[in-house]
Scaffold this active site. Sequence first.
Site, PDB file in Angstrom:
ATOM      1  N   LYS A 117      -7.307 -16.610  -2.549  1.00 15.16           N
ATOM      2  CA  LYS A 117      -8.600 -16.154  -3.071  1.00 15.16           C
ATOM      3  C   LYS A 117      -9.711 -17.102  -2.595  1.00 15.16           C
ATOM      4  O   LYS A 117     -10.788 -16.669  -2.182  1.00 15.16           O
ATOM      5  CB  LYS A 117      -8.587 -16.121  -4.605  1.00 15.16           C
ATOM      6  N   LYS A 200       0.446  -3.364   8.937  1.00 14.23           N
ATOM      7  CA  LYS A 200       1.546  -2.847   8.119  1.00 14.23           C
ATOM      8  C   LYS A 200       1.033  -1.739   7.191  1.00 14.23           C
ATOM      9  O   LYS A 200      -0.133  -1.760   6.779  1.00 14.23           O
ATOM     10  CB  LYS A 200       2.201  -3.974   7.332  1.00 14.23           C
ATOM     11  N   LYS A 203      -1.256   0.236   0.790  1.00 15.79           N
ATOM     12  CA  LYS A 203      -2.164   1.065   0.004  1.00 15.79           C
ATOM     13  C   LYS A 203      -3.607   0.626   0.200  1.00 15.79           C
ATOM     14  O   LYS A 203      -4.502   1.446   0.316  1.00 15.79           O
ATOM     15  CB  LYS A 203      -1.789   1.014  -1.478  1.00 15.79           C
TER      16      LYS A 203
HETATM   17  P1  ADP Z   1       0.957  -2.335  -0.757  1.00 14.68           P
HETATM   18  O1  ADP Z   1       0.652  -3.322   0.351  1.00 14.68           O
HETATM   19  O2  ADP Z   1       1.007  -0.954  -0.245  1.00 14.68           O
HETATM   20  O3  ADP Z   1       0.055  -2.485  -1.959  1.00 14.68           O
HETATM   21  P2  ADP Z   1       2.836  -3.777  -2.320  1.00 14.68           P
HETATM   22  O4  ADP Z   1       2.239  -5.087  -1.944  1.00 14.68           O
HETATM   23  O5  ADP Z   1       2.618  -3.247  -3.698  1.00 14.68           O
HETATM   24  O6  ADP Z   1       2.400  -2.669  -1.248  1.00 14.68           O
HETATM   25  O7  ADP Z   1       4.391  -3.840  -1.995  1.00 14.68           O
HETATM   26  C1  ADP Z   1       5.431  -3.639  -2.922  1.00 14.68           C
HETATM   27  C2  ADP Z   1       6.745  -3.878  -2.212  1.00 14.68           C
HETATM   28  O8  ADP Z   1       6.905  -3.006  -1.076  1.00 14.68           O
HETATM   29  C3  ADP Z   1       6.868  -5.289  -1.667  1.00 14.68           C
HETATM   30  O9  ADP Z   1       8.097  -5.775  -2.142  1.00 14.68           O
HETATM   31  C4  ADP Z   1       6.938  -5.194  -0.177  1.00 14.68           C
HETATM   32  O10 ADP Z   1       7.986  -5.994   0.313  1.00 14.68           O
HETATM   33  C5  ADP Z   1       7.242  -3.721   0.106  1.00 14.68           C
HETATM   34  N1  ADP Z   1       6.369  -3.254   1.194  1.00 14.68           N
HETATM   35  C6  ADP Z   1       5.046  -3.073   1.116  1.00 14.68           C
HETATM   36  N2  ADP Z   1       4.533  -2.608   2.275  1.00 14.68           N
HETATM   37  C7  ADP Z   1       5.578  -2.508   3.118  1.00 14.68           C
HETATM   38  C8  ADP Z   1       5.723  -2.087   4.489  1.00 14.68           C
HETATM   39  N3  ADP Z   1       4.681  -1.694   5.209  1.00 14.68           N
HETATM   40  N4  ADP Z   1       6.952  -2.124   5.037  1.00 14.68           N
HETATM   41  C9  ADP Z   1       8.025  -2.529   4.311  1.00 14.68           C
HETATM   42  N5  ADP Z   1       7.958  -2.925   3.032  1.00 14.68           N
HETATM   43  C10 ADP Z   1       6.770  -2.921   2.428  1.00 14.68           C
END
Ligand code: ADP
Length: 342
Positions: A117, A200, A203
């Site tokens: 942050k 990657k 969301k």
């Molecule tokens: P986002 O980035 O979409 O908000 P999160 O940070 O909530 O996703 O991720 C939740 C879980 O999903 C984590 O444990 C992460 O390892 C897995 N994850 C998130 N994005 C990916 C991705 N692009 N490929 C593989 N695993 C992912």
Amino acid sequence: MKNNYSILTGITPSGSGEVHIGNYLGAVVPFLELQKKADKVYFFIADLHALTTVQNKEEMQRNVENLVLSYLAFGIDTEKVVFYRQSDIPQHTELQSILNNVTPLSLIKRAHAYKDKLQKGADPEEINMGLFSYPVLMAADILLYDPDYVPVGDDQKQHIEITRDIAGFFNKTFGEIFILPDIYNMKESARLVGTYVKRKMSKSLHNYIAVFADEKVIRKQVMSCFTDPNRKKVTDPGQVEGNPVFTYHRLLNDNKEEVADLEKRYTEGSVADVEVKEKLLQAILLKFKKERELYNELKEHPDKIKNILKEGAEKARTQAVKKMIEVREKIGITNKYSQFTY
Ligand code: ADP
Ligand code: TRP
């Protein structure tokens, strides 16, 4: 690695609480494997952790609902897994308050969440205490349940180290009651690439394909995927490697002959992008057919969900209370005048 072991892990309902195909491959599939291997599993929705960023009532409610429905639809074994919401167990915050007192400021200042942050330009005076104290709440989440292992992704490993440190400080000050948990080393699967922002799938970047959204929404997400940028017309030979649409086909389309055929025709220039995408959409809908049906069915029965979470919370609370009684004894809050019961 022990033979009989317990694990505990949490998931934060931030973002939109939606599950995308990246989350499915990177988090859900490994969890479903793990629940089979472990003897005891605690799995909770870390809604209090989400409060650091989600500060809107409707958003919080929606995120938690999405996550609960999604994970149940994916098939959490609720006979074996203690599945609950963090906020249903007030002992998490009670223990956090106590652990605050054995946690050096310097330890927390080194934590990623806080440092990130600051790096992103936040004023240290403006950062909320929830974010600052995030690792202490996480330590409380874990230490109440004595898990042998905590499976987390790379970004969370430091938090488990901090938990071990805090447990050590407490044990040294008041006597041994906390077990220092180990990190469960998950085979880190490669990060799935996003649909059109070349990072990657995430969301926050809106470059994802949701598992439980309406078909119309998923169609739009699939149709907006990047393909080979150098291919201008159907008859141009196209690149399959590094092409997200084919990456998804390989991982999610169970009809391997169809994938091979599409790859061949794409490489020679005899299939349109739209056909490749249409087949991807159908493959995704088929892959998650059962889960999508269950999701919609569960959504119609909030009482069923409420009961599942109630049972999970009751089991979790039994353990949390047991631990807190010990903690109260150790720190001397319990004395000869005590009448407090949980
Ligand atoms: P986002 O980035 O979409 O908000 P999160 O940070 O909530 O996703 O991720 C939740 C879980 O999903 C984590 O444990 C992460 O390892 C897995 N994850 C998130 N994005 C990916 C991705 N692009 N490929 C593989 N695993 C992912
Ligand atoms: N902070 C974790 C994440 O964002 C979620 C979490 C909260 C957690 N408490 C936990 C994970 C305790 C493991 C153990 O992914």
